[in-house]
Design a protein around this motif. Structure first.
Motif, short mmCIF file in Angstrom:
data_model
loop_
_atom_site.label_atom_id
_atom_site.label_comp_id
_atom_site.label_asym_id
_atom_site.label_seq_id
_atom_site.Cartn_x
_atom_site.Cartn_y
_atom_site.Cartn_z
N THR A 104 4.85 1.18 1.11
CA THR A 104 3.42 1.15 1.41
C THR A 104 2.70 -0.07 0.83
O THR A 104 1.50 -0.22 1.02
CB THR A 104 2.73 2.42 0.90
N GLY A 105 3.41 -0.93 0.11
CA GLY A 105 2.77 -2.13 -0.42
C GLY A 105 3.71 -2.90 -1.33
O GLY A 105 4.50 -2.31 -2.08
N PHE A 106 3.63 -4.23 -1.26
CA PHE A 106 4.52 -5.07 -2.06
C PHE A 106 3.94 -6.48 -2.15
O PHE A 106 3.07 -6.87 -1.35
CB PHE A 106 5.92 -5.11 -1.45
N ALA A 129 0.84 -4.47 3.20
CA ALA A 129 0.80 -3.02 3.03
C ALA A 129 1.02 -2.35 4.37
O ALA A 129 0.83 -2.96 5.43
CB ALA A 129 -0.55 -2.59 2.44
N THR A 130 1.42 -1.09 4.33
CA THR A 130 1.61 -0.30 5.54
C THR A 130 0.93 1.05 5.39
O THR A 130 0.78 1.57 4.28
CB THR A 130 3.10 -0.06 5.84
N LEU A 131 0.54 1.61 6.51
CA LEU A 131 0.00 2.96 6.56
C LEU A 131 0.64 3.68 7.73
O LEU A 131 0.56 3.22 8.87
CB LEU A 131 -1.52 2.94 6.73
N THR A 132 1.30 4.80 7.46
CA THR A 132 1.92 5.61 8.50
C THR A 132 0.90 6.57 9.09
O THR A 132 0.27 7.34 8.36
CB THR A 132 3.11 6.40 7.94
N ASN A 152 -0.09 5.51 0.97
CA ASN A 152 -0.64 6.14 2.18
C ASN A 152 -2.16 6.09 2.28
O ASN A 152 -2.78 6.95 2.89
CB ASN A 152 -0.13 7.58 2.32
N ALA A 153 -2.75 5.07 1.68
CA ALA A 153 -4.17 4.79 1.85
C ALA A 153 -4.33 3.54 2.71
O ALA A 153 -3.48 2.64 2.67
CB ALA A 153 -4.87 4.60 0.51
#
Length: 243
Positions: free
Chosen positions: A50-52, A37-40, A102-103
């Protein structure tokens, strides 16, 4: 003629935007599926995935245009419950879906943090255990100029996690390790309140457990000297879970 010129200008714009982006290659070297996951935190690339899902030994790439700051992590032991909600035993972002929308990840979770500079400037990156640990992880620059060293937390901190800090899975095994701040919730471990400066918040007994296992990773809030890395010149980056 005008249409041809406009088409060439469009291609040129697309090429330049691609050339200016950093490519992140995310690899799952764990013997099981994970959900990165990622968060900017800031910058231009708000639309990054944001997730995969990422199967064992699989890789995927994300292109992120600088300037950008944010973080990467991986969720583990994920499934869809009876109500159709997607949940994870570690790193869950409480979105109820595979994308985190974005969490951020719920601690304890291992983080890879980035600040990408524009115009081939100096990027900053680190591996952080300030929010605790769930999976080993590494980050390796590819290309670029300057110091450009790899950073990692290659060891499984769960194997040495203090019992009161441990998060256990359904089978009773330790699947994550809380930070001292999360487990004890005291200012001297969280570097907050009267302890919110480097001189008042030195390494502690618990942060040293993390540091012994992962010398390059942040073990507490003010662990900058040994744990912040830089690379210039428009580098790409490889992030590997269970390196």
């Amino acid at each position: 003629m005008e249409v041809g010129i406009l088409f060439m200008l469009l291609l040129s714009t697309l090429f330049l935007s691609g050339a200016n982006s950093a490519t992140f290659t995310i690899t799952n070297n764990c013997p099981y599926t994970i959900w990165p996951a990622t968060l900017t935190g800031g910058g231009t690339s708000q639309s990054v995935s944001t997730g995969f899902e990422l199967a064992s030994k699989a890789s995927t790439t994300l292109n992120i245009s600088p300037p950008w700051s944010g973080r990467f992590w991986a969720r583990s032991q994920c499934s869809t419950d009876a109500s159709g909600k997607f949940v994870c035993a570690t790193g869950d972002c409480a979105s109820g879906q595979v994308p985190c929308n974005n969490a951020g990840g719920t601690p304890p979770v291992s983080l890879v943090e980035f600040t990408l500079a524009s115009n081939n400037g100096q990027d900053f990156y680190d591996v952080s255990l300030v929010d605790g640990f769930n999976l080993p992880v590494s980050v390796t620059p590819q290309g670029g100029s300057g110091d450009c060293k790899a950073s990692s937390c290659p060891n499984n901190v769960n194997n040495v996690c203090p019992p009161d800090f441990s998060v256990k899975g359904s089978d009773g095994s330790v699947i994550a390790c809380k930070s001292a701040c999360l487990a004890l919730n005291k200012p001297e471990y969280c570097c907050s309140g009267d302890f919110a400066t480097p001189d008042k918040c030195p390494p502690n007994t618990y942060s040293k457990i993390f540091k012994d296992q992962c010398p390059q990773a942040y073990s507490y809030a003010y662990d900058d000297k040994t744990s912040t890395f830089t690379c210039s010149g428009g580098a790409n980056y490889a992030i590997t879970f269970c390196p």
